[in-house]
Design an enzyme around this catalytic site. Structure first.
Site, short mmCIF file in Angstrom:
data_model
loop_
_atom_site.label_atom_id
_atom_site.label_comp_id
_atom_site.label_asym_id
_atom_site.label_seq_id
_atom_site.Cartn_x
_atom_site.Cartn_y
_atom_site.Cartn_z
N GLU A 1 41.56 41.17 41.39
CA GLU A 1 41.46 40.93 42.83
C GLU A 1 40.61 42.02 43.47
O GLU A 1 40.36 43.07 42.86
CB GLU A 1 42.87 40.93 43.44
CG GLU A 1 43.83 39.89 42.85
CD GLU A 1 43.51 38.45 43.27
OE1 GLU A 1 42.39 38.15 43.72
OE2 GLU A 1 44.43 37.60 43.13
N ASN B 1 38.02 34.55 47.06
CA ASN B 1 37.93 35.96 47.50
C ASN B 1 37.05 36.79 46.57
O ASN B 1 37.03 38.02 46.66
CB ASN B 1 39.33 36.58 47.60
CG ASN B 1 40.02 36.70 46.25
OD1 ASN B 1 39.50 36.27 45.23
ND2 ASN B 1 41.22 37.30 46.24
#
Ligand code: F6R
Length: 259
Positions: free
Chosen positions: A147, A140
């Protein structure tokens, strides 16, 4: 030469050769180097090659200090083997002359537990800065456990893992439920203070994130790796599969030869 240097290797073995050579050359030039280290599957080959070079007396690591990017929180008590501290012992520290007291994790300072993460940052500063930060890449686009959505100036802190990270890391655990949902990670701001950054990635699962990185050419919060556009000395060392989706005319701007 641009700020981003892209090197495309044939395979994982060639990536590990090159990354280990860069790290060992640094340590041979500066014995008290500060190494920023990563875990996961990507650096295992690099660590194996460093161990080989140590065994062949090509490098002495006893003066280096190491700072790991991240560590899980909330691991089950009997699951120490999934901690990144254990991983580093198994894959590098115990097989070289790296001194345990000079190894630092955001949750441990030397042998002492640490839950004031500013102290981890202070420790890095005490020794100057990280000379080389080794990074893997999440599918990702995460680096460390920053993140998507992480801000460019984030520091070492508690983070919630993205569901895709939990799913991907469940391969190391008995069940998906056992994967911690939180970790402590250096922030993007922390990572960007390193003198030099080496990001290594291989396999087609990483191709989309790599393509997006070269398409964006500046920082976007949805792709944490894109923060590397704000750094002056980044080597992206990937294999042909990870490079397979990069737009052809971007390649010539950033590609350099692996000598
Ligand atoms: C590990 C870390 C993560 C991994 C990434 C890729 O310390 O910070 O960002 O580098 O999740 O993991 P692998 O290498 O297993 O694909």
């Amino acid at each position: 030469m641009g700020t981003i240097k892209l090197i495309i290797c044939k395979n994982e073995n060639e990536i590990s050769d090159l990354a280990s050579k860069i790290i060992v050359d640094l340590v041979n030039n500066k014995k008290k180097s500060n190494l920023g280290l990563a875990t996961g599957s990507s650096p295992i080959g690099t660590y194996k090659k460093i161990i080989e070079k140590y065994n062949n007396c090509e490098v002495c690591l006893k003066h280096v200090r190491t700072f790991n990017l991240d560590e899980y929180l909330d691991l089950k008590k009997d699951d120490f083997k999934n901690s990144y501290e254990y991983y580093m012992d198994e894959n590098l520290f115990s097989k070289t002359d790296i001194r345990k007291k000079r190894t630092f994790f955001p949750t441990m300072l030397g042998n002492k537990p640490n839950d004031d993460y500013s102290k981890f940052e202070d420790k890095i500063k005490k020794y100057g800065k990280i000379d080389i930060q080794l990074l893997g890449l999440g599918t990702n686009g995460h680096i460390g456990f920053n993140e998507p959505g992480s801000a460019i100036d984030t520091r070492t802190r508690i983070v919630d893992l993205a569901q895709s990270t939990i799913d991907s890391n469940s391969r190391y655990f008995k069940s998906k439920e056992d994967v911690p949902k939180r970790a402590v990670s250096m922030g993007l701001g922390t990572i960007l203070e390193a003198e030099k950054i080496l990001l290594i990635a291989f396999g087609k699962e990483k191709a989309e994130a790599i393509k997006n990185f070269f398409t964006k050419e500046e920082f976007h919060e949805d792709l944490p790796m894109s923060s590397l556009w704000n750094h002056k000395n980044v080597y992206i060392i990937i294999d042909e599969q990870a490079a397979s989706k990069i737009n052809k005319d971007k390649l010539s701007n950033f590609l350099i030869e692996n000598e």
